[in-house]
Write an enzyme that holds these catalytic residues in place. Structure first.
Site: not given
Length: 261
Positions: A141, A154
């Site tokens: 990401s 995360y």
């Protein structure tokens, strides 16, 4: 390479689902895994409706289960005699403060996003070596390396896998195995709805540009064909990556406003 054998984890929805269809359109053989078997059945029907599709093998497996991932690789090799591409796609999101988040949510995140990637790589590499080389794709990401209050766990999990990709690339260079680190921005999938933890306040989030899973899948296919080392698909996402490097405090403050619970 025509009719490659491709393993994709987390193929029941979103990027994994779209990527399976993209590989199938090229005639590649697919071994796909996920926990939701009914979604894999839907994917199989979608693949079979495509002209020129390759063979399809769906396996119910949780990437946190090392033996289940190894079994998926073994079944793919038993069926087709080799493995050419491994896509470590399965992952979950989580939102909430580090101190106050439910521990089960944090553990699920870490076991899925970190252990799941490690299990997939460690199961796949021997098969890729036997085939004489291939490609590993790790779905990360743009938040990798980001100061991300209320999304720190995360972000840390994606920082781990992106750094892993860089090191693994050198370790496997002599085996003719490439490693592609795909750093994604927002994608129109179930990811946000299925995110663990607090619902948070993200009123501005829908205004951010969103990619379709199909657009992402085509970008990943091109990256595999070209053996790219790092993939960031849009200028907007490159700006986030650069912002993480050049003005991390500013990016962190913006993230604080978006994710504050």
């Amino acid at each position: 390479m025509a009719n490659r054998v491709v393993l994709i984890t987390g193929a029941s929805s979103g990027v994994g689902y779209a990527l399976a269809l993209a590989f199938a359109r090229r005639g590649d053989h697919l071994c796909v895994t996920a926990r939701r078997v009914e979604r894999l059945a839907e994917l199989e029907q979608a693949v079979k409706a495509l002209p020129g599709h390759g063979e399809f093998l769906a396996i119910a497996a949780d990437v946190t289960d090392r033996a289940a991932v190894q079994s998926a690789v073994d079944q793919a090799v038993a069926r087709w005699g080799r493995l050419d591409v491994v896509v470590a796609n399965a992952g979950v999101g989580q939102r909430g403060s580090i101190a106050d988040s439910n521990w089960n949510d944090l553990e699920t995140l870490l076991r899925t996003n970190i252990d799941g990637v490690l299990h997939t790589i460690r199961a796949g590499v021997p098969a890729l070596r036997t085939a004489g080389g291939g490609q590993i794709v790790i779905i990360s990401s743009v938040v990798a390396g980001m100061i991300a209050p209320y999304a720190a766990a995360y972000s840390a999990s994606k920082t781990f896998v992106s750094n892993l990709a860089r090191s693994l690339r050198l370790e496997l260079e002599a085996d003719n195995i490439g490693v592609t680190d795909v750093q994604l921005g927002r994608v129109a999938t179930e990811f946000s709805e299925r995110r663990l933890g607090a619902s948070g306040h993200a009123a501005k989030a829908p205004r951010l540009p969103v990619m379709t899973p199909e657009f992402v899948a085509e970008g990943i296919i091109k990256a595999v064909d070209r053996k790219q080392q790092r993939v960031v698909l849009r200028l907007f996402d490159w700006l986030i990556v650069l912002g993480n490097l050049l003005v991390p405090g500013f990016i962190g403050r913006r993230a604080l406003k978006q994710y504050k619970t």
